[in-house]
Design a protein around this motif. Structure first.
Motif, PDB file in Angstrom:
ATOM      1  N   SER A 161       0.730 -25.581 -13.806  1.00  0.00           N
ATOM      2  CA  SER A 161       0.537 -25.202 -12.404  1.00  0.00           C
ATOM      3  C   SER A 161      -0.759 -24.429 -12.245  1.00  0.00           C
ATOM      4  CB  SER A 161       1.720 -24.368 -11.894  1.00  0.00           C
ATOM      5  OG  SER A 161       1.807 -23.141 -12.592  1.00  0.00           O
ATOM      6  N   GLU A 162      -1.099 -24.094 -11.015  1.00  0.00           N
ATOM      7  CA  GLU A 162      -2.361 -23.406 -10.747  1.00  0.00           C
ATOM      8  C   GLU A 162      -2.318 -21.928 -11.101  1.00  0.00           C
ATOM      9  OE1 GLU A 162      -4.818 -24.438  -7.236  1.00  0.00           O
ATOM     10  OE2 GLU A 162      -3.052 -25.575  -6.597  1.00  0.00           O
ATOM     11  N   THR A 163      -1.182 -21.278 -10.884  1.00  0.00           N
ATOM     12  CA  THR A 163      -1.109 -19.828 -11.058  1.00  0.00           C
ATOM     13  C   THR A 163      -0.029 -19.453 -12.067  1.00  0.00           C
ATOM     14  OG1 THR A 163       0.408 -19.647  -9.172  1.00  0.00           O
ATOM     15  CG2 THR A 163      -1.950 -19.364  -8.736  1.00  0.00           C
ATOM     16  N   VAL A 164      -0.234 -18.329 -12.735  1.00  0.00           N
ATOM     17  CA  VAL A 164       0.728 -17.837 -13.714  1.00  0.00           C
ATOM     18  C   VAL A 164       1.827 -17.057 -13.005  1.00  0.00           C
ATOM     19  CG1 VAL A 164      -1.031 -17.749 -15.507  1.00  0.00           C
ATOM     20  CG2 VAL A 164      -0.575 -15.717 -14.133  1.00  0.00           C
ATOM     21  N   LEU A 165       2.886 -16.738 -13.742  1.00  0.00           N
ATOM     22  CA  LEU A 165       4.027 -16.009 -13.208  1.00  0.00           C
ATOM     23  C   LEU A 165       4.048 -14.584 -13.751  1.00  0.00           C
ATOM     24  CD1 LEU A 165       6.830 -18.691 -13.819  1.00  0.00           C
ATOM     25  CD2 LEU A 165       5.418 -18.411 -11.775  1.00  0.00           C
ATOM     26  N   PRO A 166       4.778 -13.694 -13.102  1.00  0.00           N
ATOM     27  CA  PRO A 166       5.026 -12.386 -13.716  1.00  0.00           C
ATOM     28  C   PRO A 166       5.791 -12.587 -15.027  1.00  0.00           C
ATOM     29  CG  PRO A 166       5.707 -12.420 -11.410  1.00  0.00           C
ATOM     30  CD  PRO A 166       5.413 -13.833 -11.774  1.00  0.00           C
ATOM     31  N   LYS A 167       5.570 -11.729 -15.997  1.00  0.00           N
ATOM     32  CA  LYS A 167       6.221 -11.864 -17.295  1.00  0.00           C
ATOM     33  C   LYS A 167       7.732 -11.934 -17.148  1.00  0.00           C
ATOM     34  CE  LYS A 167       6.397  -9.808 -21.913  1.00  0.00           C
ATOM     35  NZ  LYS A 167       5.962  -8.672 -22.769  1.00  0.00           N
ATOM     36  N   SER A 168       8.281 -11.185 -16.215  1.00  0.00           N
ATOM     37  CA  SER A 168       9.731 -11.154 -16.029  1.00  0.00           C
ATOM     38  C   SER A 168      10.292 -12.514 -15.622  1.00  0.00           C
ATOM     39  CB  SER A 168      10.098 -10.113 -14.966  1.00  0.00           C
ATOM     40  OG  SER A 168       9.468 -10.414 -13.723  1.00  0.00           O
ATOM     41  N   ALA A 169       9.487 -13.345 -14.944  1.00  0.00           N
ATOM     42  CA  ALA A 169       9.962 -14.666 -14.517  1.00  0.00           C
ATOM     43  C   ALA A 169      10.164 -15.594 -15.713  1.00  0.00           C
ATOM     44  CB  ALA A 169       8.972 -15.277 -13.530  1.00  0.00           C
ATOM     45  N   TYR A 170       9.252 -15.550 -16.675  1.00  0.00           N
ATOM     46  CA  TYR A 170       9.421 -16.352 -17.889  1.00  0.00           C
ATOM     47  C   TYR A 170      10.659 -15.881 -18.657  1.00  0.00           C
ATOM     48  CZ  TYR A 170       4.391 -17.281 -17.134  1.00  0.00           C
ATOM     49  OH  TYR A 170       3.167 -17.626 -16.604  1.00  0.00           O
TER      50      TYR A 170
END
Length: 377
Positions: A212-221
């Motif tokens: 995807s274009e943008t990364v997620l907050p660490k908590s989402a992973y």
């Protein structure tokens, strides 16, 4: 004054240093390998598939003869012979290749952080925190998203992931197969899948991955991995190690950064497969081509060449850039209609044109036709 300077003792830098050091043609050349890190920690893993025995077999951490793919309506557990899926730990790779490089009298490995690079007609000057170095040719593996994001001609996605090496209470993993892609998880408008490398029935690397274009907050992973383990009915778990990464996915012309004295290598040189992010095995191929190219004395600025696989990757990235939710349907269609062996051969860019057509015909037609039409306008 060095003949060759290599910035970065990662996969591409060490592979190139070893290739130069082991080749009699370059024995009279003075070579410097620069990295700010001493490479004494296991900071990553590399995976690739290979037919038969390979150059890295003696230092592999684990191999799998089968792969698992899961989509919304498809679940496959298949052998991939003549291929084997292989895993290499960073620390094992570093130790092996640094030991080899230490045995080459014409190569020096120095720990220093590069501050700036300046090129003149006669040489390249590298300013480090500790020293200043000069060389006739520079191979630079440093990557920065800045230049990539400034252009608009080619879409830029990211393969970003977080993985846990876990030990679980219940025997839920299949040790003889690697989960290549598990799309059974919520997609949330993106291309999201779980990637699982089992070491036993109770130990595995479980990785949450997105294109995807943008990364997620660490908590989402972390939340996604927790839910996946819960759905597997794994019971309690212990996190032994973690890894996190980000690989650019773009058909941008990285060769624009090259001159006759400076050549970008590795991810910075566009050596990552744009449609998948796989870089390690592709780098081994690129290094062989580069060494052969250096022997011919041709200009470095002309080293990179596009092929038809570059265009296939471009169409896929165009599609995912416009509608990132289509990834699951595209990959599921290919794995449902074609054998994993043919797909791996295609991703290795070893297929014939007829085999390419078979892969293309397995994809959803309309998104690719629209992408092709837009590129031809």
């Amino acid at each position: 004054m060095y003949d060759y300077i290599i910035i970065g003792a990662g996969a591409s830098g060490l592979l190139l240093a070893d290739a130069l050091g082991s080749d009699a043609f370059f024995q009279g050349k003075k070579i410097l390998l620069l990295d700010k890190d001493s490479k004494q920690q296991n900071n990553r893993t590399w995976c690739f598939w290979e037919a038969g025995d390979g150059a890295f077999d003696s230092i592999l951490h684990r191999t799998w003869p089968k792969i698992h793919f899961a989509g919304r309506q498809t679940t496959l557990h298949e052998g991939i012979a003549p291929y084997t899926y292989k895993m290499l730990r960073g620390i094992d790779f570093y130790r092996h290749y640094l030991e080899k490089i230490n045995g080459y009298e014409n190569i020096s490995f120095t720990n220093d952080e590069v501050i700036s690079v300046a090129e003149t007609e006669e040489s390249v000057r590298i300013n480090g925190k500790k020293e200043t170095y000069s060389g006739k040719v520079l191979f630079d593996s440093r990557f920065d998203y800045r230049d990539l994001n400034m252009q608009k001609k080619y879409p830029v996605l990211q393969q970003h992931f977080l993985g846990w090496f876990v030990k679980v209470d219940r025997p839920v993993f299949l040790p003889n197969e690697a989960t290549f892609m598990d799309f059974s998880i919520p997609q949330k408008g993106n291309t999201r899948f779980m990637y699982v490398l089992p070491f036993s029935e109770t130990e595995a690397l479980v990785e949450y991955t997105l294109f995807s274009e943008t990364v997620l907050p660490k908590s989402a992973y972390e939340l996604a991995i927790k839910r996946y383990l819960k759905n597997l009915n794994a019971g309690g778990y212990e996190i032994l190690e973690t890894e996190q990464g980000n690989i650019p996915m773009s058909c941008y012309d990285f060769s624009k950064e090259n001159t006759n004295r400076i050549l970008k290598i590795g991810i910075a040189g566009g050596w990552a497969k744009p449609s998948t992010g796989y870089t390690f095995y592709n780098s081994t191929k690129k290094v062989k081509k580069l060494v052969k190219y250096l022997k011919m004395g041709k200009p470095l600025s002309q080293f990179q060449r596009k092929n038809r696989f570059w265009f296939y990757d471009l169409l896929l990235l165009d599609i995912l850039h416009r509608d990132n939710s289509l990834g699951q349907a595209i990959f599921e269609s290919m794995f449902t209609k074609r054998s994993p062996r043919l797909l791996l051969k295609f991703l290795d860019e070893d297929t014939s044109l007829w085999e390419d057509i078979q892969i293309i015909m397995a994809c959803p037609k309309w998104p690719f036709l629209k992408a092709l039409f837009r590129r031809l306008l």
